[in-house]
Design a protein around this motif. Structure first.
Motif, PDB file in Angstrom:
ATOM      1  N   THR A 174     158.271 -45.156  13.867  1.00  0.00           N
ATOM      2  CA  THR A 174     157.437 -45.306  12.391  1.00  0.00           C
ATOM      3  C   THR A 174     156.181 -45.007  12.385  1.00  0.00           C
ATOM      4  O   THR A 174     155.828 -44.624  11.518  1.00  0.00           O
ATOM      5  N   ALA A 175     155.590 -44.856  13.413  1.00  0.00           N
ATOM      6  CA  ALA A 175     154.225 -44.498  14.052  1.00  0.00           C
ATOM      7  C   ALA A 175     153.968 -42.715  13.568  1.00  0.00           C
ATOM      8  O   ALA A 175     153.088 -42.492  12.984  1.00  0.00           O
ATOM      9  N   THR A 176     155.312 -42.185  13.573  1.00  0.00           N
ATOM     10  CA  THR A 176     155.387 -40.774  13.028  1.00  0.00           C
ATOM     11  C   THR A 176     155.380 -40.548  11.624  1.00  0.00           C
ATOM     12  O   THR A 176     154.976 -39.452  10.963  1.00  0.00           O
ATOM     13  N   GLY A 177     155.589 -41.644  10.578  1.00  0.00           N
ATOM     14  CA  GLY A 177     155.585 -41.335   9.452  1.00  0.00           C
ATOM     15  C   GLY A 177     154.447 -41.601   8.733  1.00  0.00           C
ATOM     16  O   GLY A 177     154.144 -41.733   7.362  1.00  0.00           O
ATOM     17  N   SER A 178     153.110 -41.790   9.299  1.00  0.00           N
ATOM     18  CA  SER A 178     152.143 -41.864   8.503  1.00  0.00           C
ATOM     19  C   SER A 178     150.757 -41.285   9.401  1.00  0.00           C
ATOM     20  O   SER A 178     151.099 -40.735  10.712  1.00  0.00           O
ATOM     21  N   GLY A 179     149.631 -41.155   9.040  1.00  0.00           N
ATOM     22  CA  GLY A 179     148.442 -40.357   9.753  1.00  0.00           C
ATOM     23  C   GLY A 179     148.526 -39.074   9.796  1.00  0.00           C
ATOM     24  O   GLY A 179     148.763 -38.593   8.714  1.00  0.00           O
ATOM     25  N   SER A 210     156.992 -39.609   5.030  1.00  0.00           N
ATOM     26  CA  SER A 210     157.768 -38.924   5.781  1.00  0.00           C
ATOM     27  C   SER A 210     158.800 -38.164   4.913  1.00  0.00           C
ATOM     28  O   SER A 210     158.988 -37.111   5.275  1.00  0.00           O
ATOM     29  N   ALA A 211     159.257 -38.633   3.962  1.00  0.00           N
ATOM     30  CA  ALA A 211     160.045 -37.825   2.908  1.00  0.00           C
ATOM     31  C   ALA A 211     159.580 -36.600   2.477  1.00  0.00           C
ATOM     32  O   ALA A 211     160.053 -35.593   2.545  1.00  0.00           O
ATOM     33  N   LEU A 212     158.197 -36.834   1.850  1.00  0.00           N
ATOM     34  CA  LEU A 212     157.491 -35.679   1.426  1.00  0.00           C
ATOM     35  C   LEU A 212     157.217 -34.799   2.724  1.00  0.00           C
ATOM     36  O   LEU A 212     157.368 -33.444   2.387  1.00  0.00           O
ATOM     37  N   ALA A 213     156.713 -35.098   3.574  1.00  0.00           N
ATOM     38  CA  ALA A 213     156.334 -34.310   4.949  1.00  0.00           C
ATOM     39  C   ALA A 213     157.666 -33.536   5.476  1.00  0.00           C
ATOM     40  O   ALA A 213     157.601 -32.338   5.568  1.00  0.00           O
ATOM     41  N   ALA A 218     163.148 -38.493   8.577  1.00  0.00           N
ATOM     42  CA  ALA A 218     162.585 -39.421   7.470  1.00  0.00           C
ATOM     43  C   ALA A 218     163.510 -40.381   7.119  1.00  0.00           C
ATOM     44  O   ALA A 218     162.766 -41.544   6.856  1.00  0.00           O
ATOM     45  N   ALA A 219     164.817 -40.355   7.236  1.00  0.00           N
ATOM     46  CA  ALA A 219     165.635 -41.850   7.103  1.00  0.00           C
ATOM     47  C   ALA A 219     165.128 -42.619   8.102  1.00  0.00           C
ATOM     48  O   ALA A 219     165.137 -43.708   7.718  1.00  0.00           O
ATOM     49  N   GLY A 220     165.053 -42.180   9.442  1.00  0.00           N
ATOM     50  CA  GLY A 220     164.845 -43.068  10.290  1.00  0.00           C
ATOM     51  C   GLY A 220     163.503 -43.684  10.097  1.00  0.00           C
ATOM     52  O   GLY A 220     163.346 -45.025  10.390  1.00  0.00           O
ATOM     53  N   VAL A 221     162.543 -43.004   9.811  1.00  0.00           N
ATOM     54  CA  VAL A 221     161.175 -43.687   9.487  1.00  0.00           C
ATOM     55  C   VAL A 221     161.346 -44.881   8.457  1.00  0.00           C
ATOM     56  O   VAL A 221     160.945 -45.993   8.671  1.00  0.00           O
ATOM     57  N   GLY A 222     162.016 -44.451   7.423  1.00  0.00           N
ATOM     58  CA  GLY A 222     162.304 -45.473   6.256  1.00  0.00           C
ATOM     59  C   GLY A 222     162.719 -46.594   6.939  1.00  0.00           C
ATOM     60  O   GLY A 222     162.624 -47.829   6.598  1.00  0.00           O
ATOM     61  N   LEU A 223     164.016 -46.418   7.517  1.00  0.00           N
ATOM     62  CA  LEU A 223     164.988 -47.838   8.034  1.00  0.00           C
ATOM     63  C   LEU A 223     163.957 -48.595   8.927  1.00  0.00           C
ATOM     64  O   LEU A 223     164.223 -49.726   9.047  1.00  0.00           O
ATOM     65  N   THR A 224     163.218 -47.967   9.735  1.00  0.00           N
ATOM     66  CA  THR A 224     162.342 -48.696  10.894  1.00  0.00           C
ATOM     67  C   THR A 224     161.444 -49.660   9.866  1.00  0.00           C
ATOM     68  O   THR A 224     161.032 -50.738  10.541  1.00  0.00           O
ATOM     69  N   ARG A 225     161.003 -49.342   9.034  1.00  0.00           N
ATOM     70  CA  ARG A 225     160.105 -50.219   8.147  1.00  0.00           C
ATOM     71  C   ARG A 225     160.982 -51.657   7.676  1.00  0.00           C
ATOM     72  O   ARG A 225     160.518 -52.764   7.875  1.00  0.00           O
ATOM     73  N   VAL A 226     162.110 -51.317   7.469  1.00  0.00           N
ATOM     74  CA  VAL A 226     163.039 -52.509   7.203  1.00  0.00           C
ATOM     75  C   VAL A 226     163.438 -53.474   8.701  1.00  0.00           C
ATOM     76  O   VAL A 226     163.247 -54.505   8.606  1.00  0.00           O
ATOM     77  N   TYR A 227     163.664 -52.625   9.625  1.00  0.00           N
ATOM     78  CA  TYR A 227     164.151 -53.306  11.110  1.00  0.00           C
ATOM     79  C   TYR A 227     162.884 -54.071  11.435  1.00  0.00           C
ATOM     80  O   TYR A 227     162.868 -54.883  12.087  1.00  0.00           O
ATOM     81  N   LEU A 228     161.487 -53.534  11.178  1.00  0.00           N
ATOM     82  CA  LEU A 228     160.268 -54.047  11.656  1.00  0.00           C
ATOM     83  C   LEU A 228     160.026 -55.392  11.067  1.00  0.00           C
ATOM     84  O   LEU A 228     159.057 -55.949  11.134  1.00  0.00           O
ATOM     85  N   GLY A 229     160.646 -55.448   9.750  1.00  0.00           N
ATOM     86  CA  GLY A 229     160.537 -56.775   8.964  1.00  0.00           C
ATOM     87  C   GLY A 229     159.250 -56.804   7.986  1.00  0.00           C
ATOM     88  O   GLY A 229     158.772 -57.573   7.443  1.00  0.00           O
TER      89      GLY A 229
END
Length: 235
Positions: free
Chosen positions: A80-85, A158-161, A189-200
């Motif tokens: 998830t950290a790779t999806g921003s910054g 992440s999807a844009l990148a 990108a799909a993994g980054v998005g799913l981690t946001r739900v997984y991390l609550g």
């Protein structure tokens, strides 16, 4: 008569990128319209419910909270950290370097790629403030988050990148290689998005909204590409 040697001069300094595939304007318009409609439907659902989650969204967050153990939690946090910054912007810069031809063309392509990412993030932020959807309860969070929930910033960015870098690779690499990288980037990108739900920290609808928004913006960016790039850099 002298023997001819390897060609020298500016034309031999670097190979010209492989020709980019022709853009199907009608198809891109259809994709952009479909993504806009899907995003609008998701946003309207969020709005009319005043941000309240659907039963399926609540179930997904409860499941994530009950199954958020190690090493999955650490892996999700790293992904998830790779999806921003800085990472998405580095991907946009790399895309421009791959897509452009010669120094001036590469600079123009880098600027276009970064602008698309930045504008997409700005639109996402404006929509987030407008809709003001609350996040899941803080007690369920197992990762960092800030601001409102919809649409997910990590999912959108992440999807844009991923789409921007896939564009750059497609303009430089062979079709088979480009397709492989497109799949890899889509999975990231799909993994980054799913981690946001997984991390609550997000409801599933927030992630879907981010994906719809990003896909629509990417389709519009491809439509505008011929006006942004010139000469050998233009598709």
């Amino acid at each position: 008569m002298t023997a001819s040697g390897p060609e020298t001069g500016p034309a031999a300094e670097e190979p010209r990128p492989a020709p980019a595939p022709r853009r199907d304007t009608a198809a891109l318009l259809t994709v952009a319209a479909a993504c806009a409609a899907l995003f609008a439907a998701t946003a309207v659902t969020v709005s009319v419910r005043h941000g309240a989650p659907l039963a399926a969204e609540q179930a997904a967050v409860r499941w994530s909270a009950a199954h958020c153990g190690e090493p999955a939690h650490s892996m999700a946090g790293a992904l998830t950290a790779t999806g921003s910054g800085a990472v998405p912007y580095l991907m946009a810069v790399l895309a421009g370097l791959l897509a452009g031809f010669r120094a001036r063309g590469r600079l123009r392509a880098v600027c276009c790629a970064v602008v698309v990412l930045a504008v997409g993030q700005a639109i996402r932020y404006g929509l987030m403030e407008l809709l003001a959807r609350p996040r899941p309860p803080v007690v369920d969070w197992t990762g960092p988050a800030s601001g409102y929930a919809f649409p997910s910033g990590h999912a959108t960015t992440s999807a844009l990148a991923a789409g921007i870098l896939a564009w750059g690779i497609a303009r430089r690499a062979r079709p088979a290689v480009a397709r492989t990288w497109c799949v890899v980037l889509a999975l990231w990108a799909a993994g980054v998005g799913l981690t946001r739900v997984y991390l609550g920290v997000h409801w599933p609808g927030d992630v879907l909204g981010g994906w719809f928004l990003a896909a629509g913006l990417l389709a519009l960016a491809l439509l505008l590409e011929p006006f942004a790039l010139r000469g050998p850099d233009r598709a």
